[in-house]
Design a protein around this motif. Sequence first.
Motif, PDB file in Angstrom:
ATOM      1  N   ALA A 135      32.301  38.028  45.583  1.00  0.00           N
ATOM      2  CA  ALA A 135      33.724  38.108  45.201  1.00  0.00           C
ATOM      3  C   ALA A 135      34.415  36.760  45.428  1.00  0.00           C
ATOM      4  CB  ALA A 135      34.420  39.214  45.998  1.00  0.00           C
ATOM      5  N   ALA A 136      34.056  36.077  46.528  1.00  0.00           N
ATOM      6  CA  ALA A 136      34.704  34.792  46.836  1.00  0.00           C
ATOM      7  C   ALA A 136      34.407  33.753  45.757  1.00  0.00           C
ATOM      8  CB  ALA A 136      34.238  34.293  48.204  1.00  0.00           C
ATOM      9  N   SER A 137      33.264  33.909  45.067  1.00  0.00           N
ATOM     10  CA  SER A 137      32.916  32.917  44.050  1.00  0.00           C
ATOM     11  C   SER A 137      33.772  33.061  42.787  1.00  0.00           C
ATOM     12  CB  SER A 137      31.428  33.028  43.697  1.00  0.00           C
ATOM     13  OG  SER A 137      31.188  34.257  43.067  1.00  0.00           O
ATOM     14  N   THR A 138      34.589  34.132  42.705  1.00  0.00           N
ATOM     15  CA  THR A 138      35.396  34.331  41.488  1.00  0.00           C
ATOM     16  C   THR A 138      36.758  33.640  41.579  1.00  0.00           C
ATOM     17  OG1 THR A 138      36.455  36.352  42.299  1.00  0.00           O
ATOM     18  CG2 THR A 138      34.383  36.627  41.088  1.00  0.00           C
ATOM     19  N   ILE A 139      37.073  33.069  42.757  1.00  0.00           N
ATOM     20  CA  ILE A 139      38.389  32.439  42.915  1.00  0.00           C
ATOM     21  C   ILE A 139      38.460  31.202  42.008  1.00  0.00           C
ATOM     22  CG2 ILE A 139      39.965  31.299  44.545  1.00  0.00           C
ATOM     23  CD1 ILE A 139      38.554  33.030  46.748  1.00  0.00           C
ATOM     24  N   PRO A 140      39.439  31.170  41.092  1.00  0.00           N
ATOM     25  CA  PRO A 140      39.465  30.053  40.126  1.00  0.00           C
ATOM     26  C   PRO A 140      39.681  28.695  40.803  1.00  0.00           C
ATOM     27  CG  PRO A 140      41.016  31.799  39.519  1.00  0.00           C
ATOM     28  CD  PRO A 140      40.544  32.122  40.899  1.00  0.00           C
ATOM     29  N   GLU A 141      39.166  27.653  40.157  1.00  0.00           N
ATOM     30  CA  GLU A 141      39.348  26.272  40.649  1.00  0.00           C
ATOM     31  C   GLU A 141      40.833  26.020  40.882  1.00  0.00           C
ATOM     32  OE1 GLU A 141      36.967  23.615  40.534  1.00  0.00           O
ATOM     33  OE2 GLU A 141      35.279  24.870  39.892  1.00  0.00           O
ATOM     34  N   GLY A 142      41.135  25.362  41.967  1.00  0.00           N
ATOM     35  CA  GLY A 142      42.531  24.994  42.232  1.00  0.00           C
ATOM     36  C   GLY A 142      43.326  26.113  42.893  1.00  0.00           C
ATOM     37  N   HIS A 143      42.696  27.261  43.112  1.00  0.00           N
ATOM     38  CA  HIS A 143      43.385  28.370  43.792  1.00  0.00           C
ATOM     39  C   HIS A 143      42.693  28.659  45.119  1.00  0.00           C
ATOM     40  CE1 HIS A 143      46.086  29.585  40.487  1.00  0.00           C
ATOM     41  NE2 HIS A 143      45.179  28.926  39.785  1.00  0.00           N
ATOM     42  N   SER A 147      45.961  32.888  47.500  1.00  0.00           N
ATOM     43  CA  SER A 147      46.917  32.780  46.386  1.00  0.00           C
ATOM     44  C   SER A 147      46.868  34.088  45.590  1.00  0.00           C
ATOM     45  CB  SER A 147      46.544  31.597  45.483  1.00  0.00           C
ATOM     46  OG  SER A 147      45.336  31.891  44.795  1.00  0.00           O
ATOM     47  N   GLU A 148      47.909  34.325  44.790  1.00  0.00           N
ATOM     48  CA  GLU A 148      47.975  35.596  44.053  1.00  0.00           C
ATOM     49  C   GLU A 148      46.773  35.739  43.112  1.00  0.00           C
ATOM     50  OE1 GLU A 148      51.618  36.213  41.917  1.00  0.00           O
ATOM     51  OE2 GLU A 148      50.920  38.190  41.228  1.00  0.00           O
ATOM     52  N   LEU A 149      46.470  34.647  42.398  1.00  0.00           N
ATOM     53  CA  LEU A 149      45.352  34.702  41.449  1.00  0.00           C
ATOM     54  C   LEU A 149      44.010  34.846  42.190  1.00  0.00           C
ATOM     55  CD1 LEU A 149      44.822  34.695  38.453  1.00  0.00           C
ATOM     56  CD2 LEU A 149      44.563  32.219  38.540  1.00  0.00           C
ATOM     57  N   GLN A 151      43.485  36.290  45.043  1.00  0.00           N
ATOM     58  CA  GLN A 151      43.345  37.667  45.551  1.00  0.00           C
ATOM     59  C   GLN A 151      43.019  38.638  44.419  1.00  0.00           C
ATOM     60  OE1 GLN A 151      46.097  39.250  48.442  1.00  0.00           O
ATOM     61  NE2 GLN A 151      46.824  37.209  48.937  1.00  0.00           N
ATOM     62  N   LYS A 152      43.753  38.494  43.307  1.00  0.00           N
ATOM     63  CA  LYS A 152      43.538  39.424  42.179  1.00  0.00           C
ATOM     64  C   LYS A 152      42.141  39.272  41.606  1.00  0.00           C
ATOM     65  CE  LYS A 152      48.064  40.493  40.404  1.00  0.00           C
ATOM     66  NZ  LYS A 152      49.122  40.104  39.475  1.00  0.00           N
ATOM     67  N   SER A 153      41.679  38.032  41.559  1.00  0.00           N
ATOM     68  CA  SER A 153      40.377  37.766  40.973  1.00  0.00           C
ATOM     69  C   SER A 153      39.259  38.426  41.789  1.00  0.00           C
ATOM     70  CB  SER A 153      40.207  36.248  40.931  1.00  0.00           C
ATOM     71  OG  SER A 153      39.191  35.946  40.071  1.00  0.00           O
ATOM     72  N   ALA A 154      39.362  38.295  43.119  1.00  0.00           N
ATOM     73  CA  ALA A 154      38.310  38.857  43.980  1.00  0.00           C
ATOM     74  C   ALA A 154      38.446  40.372  44.136  1.00  0.00           C
ATOM     75  CB  ALA A 154      38.368  38.183  45.347  1.00  0.00           C
ATOM     76  N   ALA A 155      39.665  40.887  43.942  1.00  0.00           N
ATOM     77  CA  ALA A 155      39.911  42.322  44.167  1.00  0.00           C
ATOM     78  C   ALA A 155      39.197  43.203  43.142  1.00  0.00           C
ATOM     79  CB  ALA A 155      41.415  42.601  44.122  1.00  0.00           C
ATOM     80  N   ARG A 156      38.774  42.597  41.991  1.00  0.00           N
ATOM     81  CA  ARG A 156      38.129  43.431  40.949  1.00  0.00           C
ATOM     82  C   ARG A 156      36.595  43.363  41.028  1.00  0.00           C
ATOM     83  NH1 ARG A 156      38.171  39.739  36.172  1.00  0.00           N
ATOM     84  NH2 ARG A 156      38.559  37.689  36.952  1.00  0.00           N
TER      85      ARG A 156
END
Length: 304
Positions: A135-143, A147-149, A151-156
């Motif tokens: 899940a941690a690998s889904t955090i977009p570059e620069g975030h 950050s909101e993005l 958290q949302k990215s890893a939450a799915r």
Amino acid sequence: MSVAHGIRTLGVLGSGQMGLGIAYVAALRARVPVLLHDRSEVQIKKGLAFMDKLLEKDVSKGKIKAEEAKEARDRVTVVAPEKGLEGFRDADMVVEAVSENIALKQSIFKDLSAKLPLETILASNTSSISITKIAASTIPEGHTASSELGQKSAARVVGLHFFNPVPVMKLVELISALQTSQETVDRAKAFAIACGKECTTSQDVPGFVANALLMPYLNEAIMWLEKGVATKEDIDKTMKLGMNHPMGPLQLADFIGLDTCLAIQQTLYQGTGDSKYRPSVLLERMVDAQWLGKKSGKGFYDYE
Ligand code: 3HC
């Protein structure tokens, strides 16, 4: 209250024995369109031929009608290798079923996250690898993770662990990462149930419940063979007839794939530091020799 899974289209990444089985139960039992992708065209062809054989067998045994089989087969669309992960843009959930390699899975999830809408559930069929790390690998570059993005990215991201052979085995193990949202878990669970499965939940520990219990047993059987305590046939016969297991441990290790067994045992050993999980030398040597079990034609036993 039961939750609607809301999966109108499923993406399946990897058309090996697990990915193909997941595509099969999704198309036949959950009756959803499936986008099937694999970077190897040969593997896709092999997978689809196996699916055709399974459907034919179910029709000839009267388990399903010929038209149900045709409908299920028509629900499966191949995403051409050159289209890449972009081909999953219409999927509400993607299940990754590639080999048990953390670097590979992290790079795939990073790509999936970059290419697909934030609403797409990203599930891994991993047997043992940390869903939190994936899940941690889904955090977009620069975030960042906070950050909101981020958290949302890893939450799915969620673990959806099917068992081999998928059309036959009734269980799916559900694993939440630290970051997974309850909505993601509920929807993934509802989808597994729609595929005809029962679910259990495990914390995100190495091997989860199933493989943390199964792998030491298989490894012990391999060590018994290594020490010459009994022949392979007698080790398997003991557990089949003495315990009423459908397969003996060496036959089961061949069936799962010796490379997969080794990868899971290494994750267990490295993740816990506990010597009880140390893979046997014989297992390592067999994988070195490319004797991978049933899929390679040679393992503890020979296969056609
Ligand atoms: N794919 C799909 N269906 C299969 C199959 C396959 N690879 N192999 C067998 N089947 C089906 C057969 O078609 C048959 O279906 P039918 O009832 O409609 O005729 C049914 O399974 C029974 O098959 P057979 O009569 O040929 O043979 P068996 O009675 O010996 O059963 C078996 C085969 C179901 C594989 C049984 O031996 C078994 O349950 N073995 C243990 C499997 C197991 O423990 N799996 C879990 C592995 S661990 C795991 O997956 C986790 C991972 O993370 C490592």
